[in-house]
Every structure is written in C-alpha cells, then in structure tokens.
Enzyme design. Structure first.
Site, short mmCIF file in Angstrom:
data_model
loop_
_atom_site.label_atom_id
_atom_site.label_comp_id
_atom_site.label_asym_id
_atom_site.label_seq_id
_atom_site.Cartn_x
_atom_site.Cartn_y
_atom_site.Cartn_z
N LYS A 1 0.85 -1.20 0.00
CA LYS A 1 0.00 0.00 0.00
C LYS A 1 0.88 1.25 0.00
O LYS A 1 2.07 1.19 0.29
CB LYS A 1 -0.92 -0.01 1.23
CG LYS A 1 -0.19 -0.01 2.57
CD LYS A 1 -1.16 -0.05 3.73
CE LYS A 1 -0.41 -0.03 5.06
NZ LYS A 1 -1.33 0.04 6.20
N TYR B 1 15.01 31.80 2.61
CA TYR B 1 13.82 32.61 2.92
C TYR B 1 13.80 33.07 4.38
O TYR B 1 14.24 32.34 5.28
CB TYR B 1 12.56 31.81 2.64
CG TYR B 1 12.20 31.72 1.16
CD1 TYR B 1 11.98 32.87 0.40
CD2 TYR B 1 12.06 30.48 0.55
CE1 TYR B 1 11.64 32.78 -0.94
CE2 TYR B 1 11.72 30.38 -0.79
CZ TYR B 1 11.51 31.54 -1.54
OH TYR B 1 11.17 31.45 -2.87
#
Length: 834
Positions: A493, A722
């Site tokens: 999965k 940033y």
C-alpha cells in the site's frame, strides 16, 4: 544456465546417484536449471531440485514436467510419468557441487581463484579487460561466488577456454572447503580482509584462515603485505609455509614494491620497483579501493610474465565496472533496464530473466551490441543468442555492431541492425518505443550510455534508489522465521511505502509471496494492469470502487456492517453481476479499537454471511497495537487471545476453512507462536527493524540521494534562504541542493535540525527548506584535514547506508513510515540489482 554437456549416465556416476531408467542414460544434458521460473528450452535441460530452509525445489517438478522438462536431479522419490528421467541422490546441492568439481578436474589450464571481503568482482572484470586480447577467458557471471553460483560458473568452462577466473565468497565457517574442492585454483588472489560477516566468525584470524583454505593447494598466492593481518596469519601458520606467494606493498618489503602513488588530473600514477628495476603504471581512477584492485591486477600480470611496457599501455584503458543492473522509467510509458555490467551469453541470459519478471508490458525489446572475445565462431555464437532470445519470448531485437549485423539471419521476429551506436541513434525512430520493456545490453566500447540517456524518462536529479537484492534478503529473513506452511501477505500500500508500485509487486510475485495488500482499489487495479496475478486484498474499499473490485478480481477487507451492506447491495444491483464467489477478508477488533468488528457483533455478522452464499471469507484477521514494544507484551498476548476466540467462532459457523492472521513485521519476530496461517509483512521488508538487534539482521533498501547544484562562499553576517533565518556567523561555504519539501524533505529539518551527507560526512541544513531546494553548510568538510574536497555535481545523501532511515526519523521526531510515504512521485525511482 547453459553449461558443459554430460550424459545422464555420467551425471549419475559422478554424483553417486541412481538413474531410474538406464535406457535414457545417453540423454545429453547441456543446461542446468535451479530456478523453475527461468526455464528457456526444456530440451537438454536438467532441473536440480535444491532444498533450503525456505524452499524445496521438488514442489516445482510437476509444473516443469508439464512445460516439457524431462530430466530431474532429485533427493527424494518423485512420481511422474515413465518418460521422466530421474537421478536420485542424497543431497542435490552436494551432487551439483560434485559434478562441477569433476568438470573442473578435466580442465588442465590455469584457474585463478579470487576471494576477499571486497573487490573480488572488480579484480575479476579488470583482469578480463586487461588480458582478453591474449587469452580465451571464462569468468564467473556477475557475482556468482556462492555455494550455488560457483558450481554453475565452473560448469560453463569449455575446452576452448585457456584461463578461468572464478570468485569465491563465504559468510560462515565450513563454506570455503567446499568451494576449494570445486574451483581447485592454480593461482590465488586474496584481495583484502574487512568487516563483512564478522558476526559469524570468532575473530578476524578465524575468518582469514577460512578464506585461505581456497589456496591450500594453489601454485601461487597473490596478496598485499599492507594487509598485515593476512600477512601475519600466513607467516605464523605452518600449514602455508610451503605456499609460494607473490606480494605487493607500500609499507613492507614485497616482490612489487610500491614507492609512490600520486594523483594528477583525475588519474593515479603508481611508481614502484620490480626485480630491482623501476616500474610504473597509470590508472584512470583515484579512489583507494580502485588503486588496490588495480595493483592486484598489476601483480598478477607480472607473475604471468607480461611485459612491463605492455602492462603500462593497457592499465590506462581500464573502465569502471557497473556493479548493478538498473530498472528505470523510460519514455512513452516504457520500462528501461540498463545492464552494461558486461556482455556475454551468461550475463545476457540473467538480464533477460530479469526482463521477463517485469509483467507490466507484454512487448519486450532487447538492444544488444556485438559480444566481444567470446571464444566461439561468430555464426555459432549468434545462433545460440538468436535461439535464446526466441525461447525467452523477446518481441524485438535491435543489434548494434558489425558482427551481430552480419549474422542477422540468426534472429527471428522483428529485428533491426546497425553498425554503430551513433547510426542507431540517428536513423531509428525513438517514437516507436512505447509501452514495452527495453533491455540495454552492450559492451562498453559501444557507449550504450548514449542510448540510455535518450530512452530514460527525464526527471530532476533527486532519485530514490531501491536495492532489490536487499529487499529480497529482508523477505527471506522473515520467511526463515516462519513455520512450514505459513503464508506471507506483503503490504504494498501507499506506493509500496514510497518504494514503487508494480516494480516491487513484480519482484514479490516472482519470489513467491502468497498475497499482496493495498490501501485502495485503484492501487490494486494498477497492479492488475501491470500483470500481477497474486491475490490482492484491498484494505479500504470505497462504495464507488466496488465495481472495480469485481472487474479486477480484488478482495475487499470488510470491517463494519455498512461496508458489508454496500457490498451486498452492489452485488444485487450490478448490471454485470459477478459470475463466481466474491472473496472477502473480515477484520476483527481485538483491542486496538481502530477498524474491525467487535465480539458482540459476531452473531449478526455470521448470520449475514451464512445467508449470502455469494460471499466467501478468505481470511479473518486483526491488527496488533504495539507488537514491537516489550512493555506492552501483556496487552499483545491479550489481543492474540481475543482474536483467537473470535476467529474460532467464525470458523465454527462457516462450513469451510478460513485463514487466520494477526502478526505484522515485529510480531513475526517477537511472537512466533501466533503465526497461525499467514503473517503480514510491512515495514520490515523495506529494511526498517523494530529495534537495534533486528535492524542488524536487515539490509537497507532505500537511498534518497541528490546532487550539489552550486557552491558559493557566504561572508560572516550574511543570511541564507527565505526569511533570513540561516544566519552565518563566520565566513562559510554553502552548497545548494535540488531537493525541497515538494520532494518530501520535511521543512522541520531546516535551520540546523537536519543534516545531509556529502562524501560520507554530515553537512547541516542551513536556513529554511524551500519547495525545490535546500542549502547545506559544507565549510567543515571543505576544511577537513583529510583533504576531501566538495565539487558541484557531487552526490548528496538524505538517507541510506551511511545514515539510516531510522536515524533520520529520530532526528525529525517521527516514524520511518511517514518519511518513506512522503517522498514525492516526482522523485525518480531507480531499481537495481547488485
């Protein structure tokens, strides 16, 4: 694997076996098969039914007989029609080894045996590069150096070979004696001694002595005196006093004395003295391991009498050895397999077998160059290759080279031929490649990397490498802990925990997993479309996906009455009603209190199941809440008891057997008494252990890596990234790396919390992590006393062998599951075999 020919009578005699039908004694065997999935042509094939802790080859015999195989080497009686030829022996592996030892005894030319902790394959391949112009050499395919690989390698020796080079690898005491009896080397090379498999030996001396057994009867042993542990054992052992040696070294007196090693322009100059004369060679490598490997080759060639000037002209032409076969995403929905490791018939067969494991495409193309220095006549060589491709179901052959082009008539089906790689690239329409699996198999001189570059799907430089050998190792590790008859359901999965979809499922199907489990129906549909035929359980079936379950033969997990009702209504109202039974898996809540029926709901559940004959329960299962935590063992045992009681009620009520399973990866190891009918293997398959002891038993599967895009100097007081959070308090060297939070690099690792690895050394992340990039401080690495320098384009490791996923998860304050499943689909997955 193809090998030398023997009659069944000869095989029975050599292996002390009993042939069931003497009249078939003249049947000639020319191919030895140990893996039923790799059958080419049944004609002349002998299947060796090997028996191990994890498997028994005898159970595949009926299927092989149905496929046309008539000759079998067995260790127990097998009931087959009279036309089957059986050679009954006490032990099939020992019989295979005895046959190969007999075959080796018929070979009178030199045999080089190579062992050591590292470098065996490189030395073998470089010796081939250096000497194949003068000698007809047979060498071990890839890393065939085990108790099974060595005999198969030896059986490939033909009368026209005048030199054999065979690897020998061991992992525990008692193994080398058997390999020595098979290889019987006349010349030995002991590359080095390292830490591999230390856990199986009392100390380093015992491991050296075990490896030295290979050379007990050799004419000469080549080794480096710089490995003082090896030198000490040899000098101190009466057993090896008479063994002649040819040594090289930089520190101690040796036959080949190395006086200077210097680097210039990416090459290494090696100066030394031999027979009191100055000698020198240059190699196109600068790393320590390559220098050592090259010196072993140098010493061997000197011992064989090669002229120093000839050696000096050949050494610079040594080429890197691609130590792995890679699977990548190709253009136009293709799958690309790149195997430029070497080019000969044996390695070609191995690569095609891997190609045939890939079920996602029906069409299969092989791009093949001339096979050089085979020792065979050209027409005979390409007749064999053409027949092999035909038997293996290859749809299209593209041949590149003058030899293969001249033998075009030996190939069947769709075929194209070109004299050179550039001619192919300029003339062949690349748009014709679509929805197929393409194997590249070329000698290095043909520069197939040019073809790989244009056929590979273009993505950015961050990749997640998946080591398929490690994944198989982990699968077998957990299988070795199972009782006979216990089945394995493997979790694939969430894109196989971030590792890939059909690529992992293909491997699991090939290696005999019993069941797969996915989270949602669309994951199962993708696997079915890729050719996966294993039973697939869908753990979170949704109402809108029930029709897909029926259409693609997927088996839903049912954990509440709403889901059961929706399924029953869908069956009743479906326009195309399922013709057969609908298999379901019933989940019970044994105490985790997530999904599942509780005990009080069982009477109604059983009543509804009995009244709906279309529904058939395949398995009943539950989920352990804390199987990895010793502090919760009492609760785990409570869960197991609760589940057993509930499952027993269900089994008693239904008139057919239902499989039971509750154990996950940690439970397989810690609660073997609760294996029941099946276990579910999840994160452990991907190399993540529940504690340090278990982690040591597993191999790392995934490596997330990228490269350095730019290096720049930043002055003290300036900032990086940033929001100016990355403040520099001293002059620094910063590397910009093309991986960011859109790739799955968690932003919490920024501002010094996390680190990436460059040249094996940690570099802290400085400043905020951006969407597509981050920055690392490489100042300490650039100024390290060992002289390591960092360049643009160098690899950067996020996690891998040197910084395990568990460690990164700990730094991040999360679990490995989250990290793996967060890696973006835009990060290219590269699958490889060592």
């Amino acid at each position: 694997m193809a090998g030398s020919s023997y009659s069944l009578t000869e095989i029975a005699s050599v292996t002390n076996g009993e042939l069931n039908s003497p009249r078939s004694g003249n049947t000639t065997i020319s191919e030895y098969l140990i893996d039923s999935r790799k059958l080419g042509s049944p004609e002349g094939c002998l299947f060796v039914a090997l028996v191990s802790k994890r498997n028994d080859g005898h159970k595949f015999i009926p299927g092989l007989f149905a496929a046309g195989v008539r000759n079998f080497l067995v260790s127990e009686p097998v009931h087959l029609p009279p036309e089957a030829n059986l050679v009954l022996v006490n032990n099939t592996l020992e019989a295979l080894q005895s046959l190969s030892a007999y075959h080796r005894s018929q070979f009178r030319n030199p045999v080089i045996g190579i062992t050591g902790s590292n470098g065996k394959t490189i030395v073998k391949e470089w010796l081939y590069q250096l000497m194949n112009r003068d000698r007809n050499i047979i060498r071990s395919p890839k890393s065939f150096n085990s108790q099974i690989g060595v005999p198969l390698s030896i059986l490939n020796i033909e009368p026209y070979h005048d030199l054999a080079i065979i690897e020998a690898g061991i992992s525990q005491p008692g193994e080398m004696q058997k390999l020595r009896n098979i290889i019987q080397p006349t010349i030995g090379i002991f590359t080095n001694i390292g830490q591999a498999h230390n856990e199986n030996f009392r100390d380093i001396e015992q491991k050296i002595k075990e490896k030295l057994l290979l050379f007990r009867n050799a004419d000469i042993l080549i080794y480096s005196k710089d490995h003082q542990e090896i030198a000490h054992v040899l000098e101190a052992s009466e057993e090896y006093n008479k063994l002649k040696t040819f040594t090289w070294g930089r520190k101690l007196s040796a036959d080949l004395m190395i006086t200077e090693v210097s680097e210039a322009a990416g090459r290494t100059q090696i100066n030394g003295r031999y027979l009191n004369k100055p000698v020198s060679v240059r190699i196109p490598f600068k790393d320590v391991a390559s220098i050592e490997n090259a010196l072993h080759c140098y010493a061997l060639m000197l011992y064989l009498g090669y002229d120093q000037n000839l050696i000096a002209t050949r050494m610079p032409s040594l080429t890197p050895i691609a130590m792995r076969l890679e699977l990548k995403e190709g253009i136009n929905r293709c799958t690309l397999i790149n195997d430029s490791y070497n080019s000969d018939i044996n390695s070609l067969t191995i690569a095609i077998d891997f190609q045939n494991q890939q079920k996602q495409h029906e069409k299969k193309t092989v791009i093949l160059s001339d096979i050089l220095q085979s020792g065979r006549r050209i027409d005979d060589l390409y007749s064999v290759i053409g027949e092999t491709l035909s038997k293996k179901g290859i749809s299209r052959i593209i041949g590149i080279g003058k030899d293969i082009t001249s033998q075009a008539d030996k190939f069947h089906g769709e075929k194209f031929f070109f004299s050179a790689t550039d001619e192919f690239l300029s003339q062949f329409p690349l748009s014709s490649f679509h929805d197929e699996t393409i194997l590249l198999k070329g000698a290095r001189i043909f520069e197939f990397e040019k073809i790989s570059k244009v056929l590979e799907q273009k993505v950015h430089e961050t990749v997640l490498e998946i080591n398929l050998d490690a994944l198989i190792h982990n699968l077998n590790h957990y299988r070795s802990k199972l009782k006979k008859g216990t089945r394995t359901m493997v979790m694939v999965k969430a894109f196989s925990y971030g590792s890939g979809s059909f690529e992992i499922a293909n491997l699991l199907q090939f290696h005999g997993a019993d069941w797969l489990a996915v989270a949602y129906a669309d994951e199962g549909v993708e696997l079915r479309k890729a050719g996966i035929t294993l039973p697939i359980m869908v753990m979170n079936p949704e109402e809108r996906s029930f029709d897909l379950l029926f259409r693609y033969d997927l088996e839903p997990e049912i954990y509440n009455f709403r889901g059961l009702t929706l399924l029953q209504e869908t069956i009743l109202n479906a326009s195309n009603k399922p013709s057969g039974e609908i298999y379901i898996h019933v989940k019970l809540d044994s105490g985790m209190h997530r999904l599942g029926f509780v005990k009080d709901e069982l009477p109604e559940l059983l009543n509804r199941l009995r009244n709906h004959p279309k529904l058939r329960v395949r398995s009943v299962f539950s989920h352990l809440a804390a199987s990895e935590d010793p502090g919760q063992d009492e609760f785990t045992r409570f869960q197991i008891r609760e589940f057993n009681e509930m499952a027993e009620l269900l089994n008693e009520s239904l008139n057919y057997p239902v499989l039971k399973h509750i154990l996950n990866s940690a439970g397989i190891v810690r609660f073997p008494e609760a294996q029941m009918d099946m276990v579910r293997l999840g994160i452990g398959l991907y190399g993540v252990g529940f504690d340090n002891r278990e982690q040591k038993q597993l191999k790392n599967v995934s490596t997330l890596k990228t490269t350095i895009s730019q290096i720049k100097e930043v002055k003290a007081g300036e900032t990086v990234g940033y929001n100016r959070t990355g403040k520099v308090d001293h002059d620094s060297v910063i590397a910009i790396v093309p991986i960011g939070y859109a790739d799955g690099l968690n932003r919490r690792l920024g501002n010094g919390t996390g680190k990436l690895f460059v040249n094996g050394k940690p570099a802290p992340i400085i400043g905020n992590i951006s969407m597509d990039t981050c920055m690392i401080d490489i100042t300490p690495i650039m100024h390290s006393p060992d002289g390591i320098r960092v360049r643009e384009g160098d690899d950067v490791i996020v996690f891998g062998d040197e910084y395990l996923l568990n460690c990164l998860a700990k730094d991040l304050g999360t679990i490995p599951y989250e990290i793996l499943t967060s890696i973006s689909r835009r990060v290219k997955r590269v699958y490889y075999y060592e």
